[in-house]
Design a protein around this motif. Sequence first.
Motif, PDB file in Angstrom:
ATOM      1  N   LEU A 163       3.434  21.747  -8.029  1.00 46.31           N
ATOM      2  CA  LEU A 163       2.134  21.056  -7.746  1.00 46.31           C
ATOM      3  C   LEU A 163       2.328  20.064  -8.910  1.00 46.31           C
ATOM      4  N   GLU A 164       2.398  18.720  -8.315  1.00 47.78           N
ATOM      5  CA  GLU A 164       2.370  17.658  -9.327  1.00 47.78           C
ATOM      6  C   GLU A 164       1.644  16.529  -9.090  1.00 47.78           C
ATOM      7  N   GLY A 165       0.260  17.029  -8.451  1.00 46.98           N
ATOM      8  CA  GLY A 165      -0.649  16.035  -8.197  1.00 46.98           C
ATOM      9  C   GLY A 165      -2.112  16.682  -8.158  1.00 46.98           C
ATOM     10  N   SER A 221     -12.071  10.359  -0.278  1.00 48.38           N
ATOM     11  CA  SER A 221     -10.973  11.204  -1.102  1.00 48.38           C
ATOM     12  C   SER A 221      -9.948  10.318  -1.589  1.00 48.38           C
ATOM     13  N   TYR A 222      -9.263  10.686  -2.513  1.00 51.11           N
ATOM     14  CA  TYR A 222      -8.054   9.985  -2.859  1.00 51.11           C
ATOM     15  C   TYR A 222      -7.187  11.187  -3.441  1.00 51.11           C
ATOM     16  N   ARG A 223      -5.814  11.499  -3.010  1.00 52.54           N
ATOM     17  CA  ARG A 223      -5.407  12.563  -3.511  1.00 52.54           C
ATOM     18  C   ARG A 223      -3.963  12.458  -3.493  1.00 52.54           C
ATOM     19  N   GLY A 224      -3.180  13.019  -4.932  1.00 56.01           N
ATOM     20  CA  GLY A 224      -1.698  12.798  -4.720  1.00 56.01           C
ATOM     21  C   GLY A 224      -1.071  13.653  -3.566  1.00 56.01           C
ATOM     22  N   MET A 225      -0.083  13.273  -3.014  1.00 59.33           N
ATOM     23  CA  MET A 225       0.590  14.140  -2.147  1.00 59.33           C
ATOM     24  C   MET A 225       1.412  15.375  -2.506  1.00 59.33           C
ATOM     25  N   ALA A 226       1.506  15.373  -3.751  1.00 53.55           N
ATOM     26  CA  ALA A 226       1.957  16.758  -4.355  1.00 53.55           C
ATOM     27  C   ALA A 226       0.717  17.537  -4.969  1.00 53.55           C
ATOM     28  N   SER A 227      -0.422  17.287  -4.347  1.00 55.63           N
ATOM     29  CA  SER A 227      -1.637  17.984  -4.766  1.00 55.63           C
ATOM     30  C   SER A 227      -1.848  19.263  -3.833  1.00 55.63           C
ATOM     31  N   ALA A 229       0.900  -1.310   0.037  1.00 61.02           N
ATOM     32  CA  ALA A 229       0.043  -0.056   0.034  1.00 61.02           C
ATOM     33  C   ALA A 229       0.897   1.207   0.078  1.00 61.02           C
ATOM     34  N   SER A 230       0.552   2.096  -0.928  1.00 62.36           N
ATOM     35  CA  SER A 230       1.388   3.431  -1.190  1.00 62.36           C
ATOM     36  C   SER A 230       1.417   4.338   0.217  1.00 62.36           C
ATOM     37  N   PRO A 231       2.463   4.871   0.529  1.00 60.93           N
ATOM     38  CA  PRO A 231       2.489   5.761   1.597  1.00 60.93           C
ATOM     39  C   PRO A 231       1.829   7.283   1.555  1.00 60.93           C
ATOM     40  N   GLY A 286       1.665   7.755 -11.714  1.00 61.05           N
ATOM     41  CA  GLY A 286       0.567   7.355 -10.685  1.00 61.05           C
ATOM     42  C   GLY A 286      -0.786   7.956 -11.347  1.00 61.05           C
ATOM     43  N   SER A 287      -2.001   7.499 -10.861  1.00 57.70           N
ATOM     44  CA  SER A 287      -3.165   7.948 -11.253  1.00 57.70           C
ATOM     45  C   SER A 287      -3.757   9.340 -10.889  1.00 57.70           C
ATOM     46  N   ILE A 288      -2.977   9.826  -9.893  1.00 54.27           N
ATOM     47  CA  ILE A 288      -3.190  11.122  -9.284  1.00 54.27           C
ATOM     48  C   ILE A 288      -2.112  12.143  -9.827  1.00 54.27           C
ATOM     49  N   ALA A 309       7.128  -2.144  -8.666  1.00 56.87           N
ATOM     50  CA  ALA A 309       6.550  -1.293  -9.679  1.00 56.87           C
ATOM     51  C   ALA A 309       5.478  -0.270  -8.920  1.00 56.87           C
ATOM     52  N   ASP A 310       5.689   0.915  -9.251  1.00 57.00           N
ATOM     53  CA  ASP A 310       4.801   1.880  -8.429  1.00 57.00           C
ATOM     54  C   ASP A 310       4.228   2.846  -9.458  1.00 57.00           C
ATOM     55  N   GLY A 311       2.853   2.858  -9.381  1.00 54.84           N
ATOM     56  CA  GLY A 311       2.079   4.040 -10.264  1.00 54.84           C
ATOM     57  C   GLY A 311       1.581   3.647 -11.475  1.00 54.84           C
ATOM     58  N   GLY A 312       0.323   3.918 -11.349  1.00 56.79           N
ATOM     59  CA  GLY A 312      -0.494   3.513 -12.745  1.00 56.79           C
ATOM     60  C   GLY A 312      -0.827   2.148 -12.947  1.00 56.79           C
ATOM     61  N   ILE A 313      -0.952   1.385 -11.940  1.00 56.04           N
ATOM     62  CA  ILE A 313      -1.430  -0.053 -11.915  1.00 56.04           C
ATOM     63  C   ILE A 313      -2.963   0.160 -11.715  1.00 56.04           C
ATOM     64  N   VAL A 348       0.463  -0.027  -4.570  1.00 55.12           N
ATOM     65  CA  VAL A 348      -0.759   0.576  -5.232  1.00 55.12           C
ATOM     66  C   VAL A 348      -1.525   1.500  -4.256  1.00 55.12           C
ATOM     67  N   GLY A 349      -1.928   2.617  -5.019  1.00 55.25           N
ATOM     68  CA  GLY A 349      -2.814   3.619  -4.392  1.00 55.25           C
ATOM     69  C   GLY A 349      -4.121   3.600  -4.659  1.00 55.25           C
ATOM     70  N   SER A 350      -4.489   3.899  -5.964  1.00 50.54           N
ATOM     71  CA  SER A 350      -5.793   3.964  -6.558  1.00 50.54           C
ATOM     72  C   SER A 350      -6.711   2.767  -6.103  1.00 50.54           C
ATOM     73  N   LEU A 351      -6.079   1.601  -6.376  1.00 51.18           N
ATOM     74  CA  LEU A 351      -6.524   0.400  -6.492  1.00 51.18           C
ATOM     75  C   LEU A 351      -7.282   0.039  -5.171  1.00 51.18           C
TER      76      LEU A 351
HETATM   77  P1  IMP Z   1      -1.650   4.913  -8.269  1.00 51.71           P
HETATM   78  O1  IMP Z   1      -1.671   3.284  -7.636  1.00 51.71           O
HETATM   79  O2  IMP Z   1      -1.654   5.019  -9.934  1.00 51.71           O
HETATM   80  O3  IMP Z   1      -2.857   5.656  -7.881  1.00 51.71           O
HETATM   81  O4  IMP Z   1      -0.498   5.649  -7.910  1.00 51.71           O
HETATM   82  C1  IMP Z   1       0.202   5.803  -6.505  1.00 51.71           C
HETATM   83  C2  IMP Z   1       1.549   6.175  -6.600  1.00 51.71           C
HETATM   84  O5  IMP Z   1       1.635   7.586  -7.211  1.00 51.71           O
HETATM   85  C3  IMP Z   1       2.186   6.383  -5.291  1.00 51.71           C
HETATM   86  O6  IMP Z   1       2.603   5.067  -4.755  1.00 51.71           O
HETATM   87  C4  IMP Z   1       3.322   7.320  -5.538  1.00 51.71           C
HETATM   88  O7  IMP Z   1       4.374   6.920  -6.114  1.00 51.71           O
HETATM   89  C5  IMP Z   1       2.888   8.323  -6.647  1.00 51.71           C
HETATM   90  N1  IMP Z   1       2.174   9.558  -6.009  1.00 51.71           N
HETATM   91  C6  IMP Z   1       1.578   9.850  -4.871  1.00 51.71           C
HETATM   92  N2  IMP Z   1       1.337  11.109  -4.840  1.00 51.71           N
HETATM   93  C7  IMP Z   1       1.661  11.643  -5.981  1.00 51.71           C
HETATM   94  C8  IMP Z   1       1.622  13.077  -6.521  1.00 51.71           C
HETATM   95  O8  IMP Z   1       1.043  13.884  -6.036  1.00 51.71           O
HETATM   96  N3  IMP Z   1       2.260  13.315  -7.623  1.00 51.71           N
HETATM   97  C9  IMP Z   1       3.046  12.249  -8.383  1.00 51.71           C
HETATM   98  N4  IMP Z   1       2.864  11.124  -7.971  1.00 51.71           N
HETATM   99  C10 IMP Z   1       2.366  10.808  -6.803  1.00 51.71           C
END
Ligand code: IMP
Length: 343
Positions: A279-281, A259-265, A45-47, A176-178, A212-216, A235-238
Amino acid sequence: MNLKTLLTFDDVLLLPQYSDIKSRSEVTLSSSMSEGVELRVPIIASPMDTVCGVAMSTKIADFGGLGIVHRYNSIDEQAAIVSKVSEAGTKLVGAAIGVTGDYLQRARELVSAGASILCLDVAHGDHLLTHLALYNIKDKYGHLVHLMAGNVATYAGALALAQLGVNSIRVGIGGGSICSTRIQTGHGMPTLASIIDCTEIKQKFPDVKIIADGGIKNSGDIVKALAAGADVVMVGSLIAGTTEAPGTVIHKGGETFKSYRGMASKDAQMDWRGKVSSLEGVATVVPYKGAVLEVLQGLENGIRSGLSYSGAKNLDELRKNAQFVRQTQSGLSESNTHIMWRY
Ligand code: IMP
């Protein structure tokens, strides 16, 4: 310029192969991350503050995966989360730290609260500050905990972290999805290609694990990531939007969300540091999904089936047997469910 074409999950499929697997229960998905860090199911699980706190860390570890407690709070708050998870009897407790400011003090408190995995959690892991922090953390805690670091996208980035003595590397920048890193900065690399590239470090560092991290997006992407060389996926969004993800259920128009948010949102940065720098999320909501165990069970079933289609009884056999092919845009439309009737 002679540019390479790099592929990601939706660009490829795995060819079905002869299989003598009679039941999905013959398949084992176990992944050994380092001595004492054995996962039954290769999912982490993503931090992130809408993904991994006490409940997620506890439940995902019970299931056989791993949670990394996010670091977007005070040291005391994060250490209290880690200690609750390890009080609850969880052996594998991961916790994230940054690479500047109070990261050494944070690492000390987290280790004494029971963290068995420390994750150096930054957007650009192939960076001087990450390397320096890793050097210090390795020196102080390398003998006590599993060290995870990232994120990187390339062979060179992964090699540098391996040379500094990490046990595992988070691979994936901008997928990553966000995540809006690729849009904001023009940088990144298609995640499947990153996995293939970074896995090459195993020639020199066979014990270093690739995450493997992001976009799964689904269990099919997990199977592709594992077949391409990843030892485990993050995984984050999953798993966002589940009961165990931090945050309350939002009721709107007869439907339920979390709620689901990027940590750089913007939202996340304002909450944890009171200002926005890069701003990267993005911040969003996802449908409320109920118990995370059901989501994880669905993913596990899909991964087991995936191994069976490749005639593989375990992750090593999957990597050996995997035959990737490219698919076109029409192949992708055919791959997605496309029944026309709706009622
Ligand atoms: P997801 O599983 O596609 O939703 O992606 C989750 C992953 O996105 C996390 O494990 C991080 O590596 C990455 N991530 C989290 N927050 C941000 C953000 O704000 N900007 C870019 N990448 C992020």
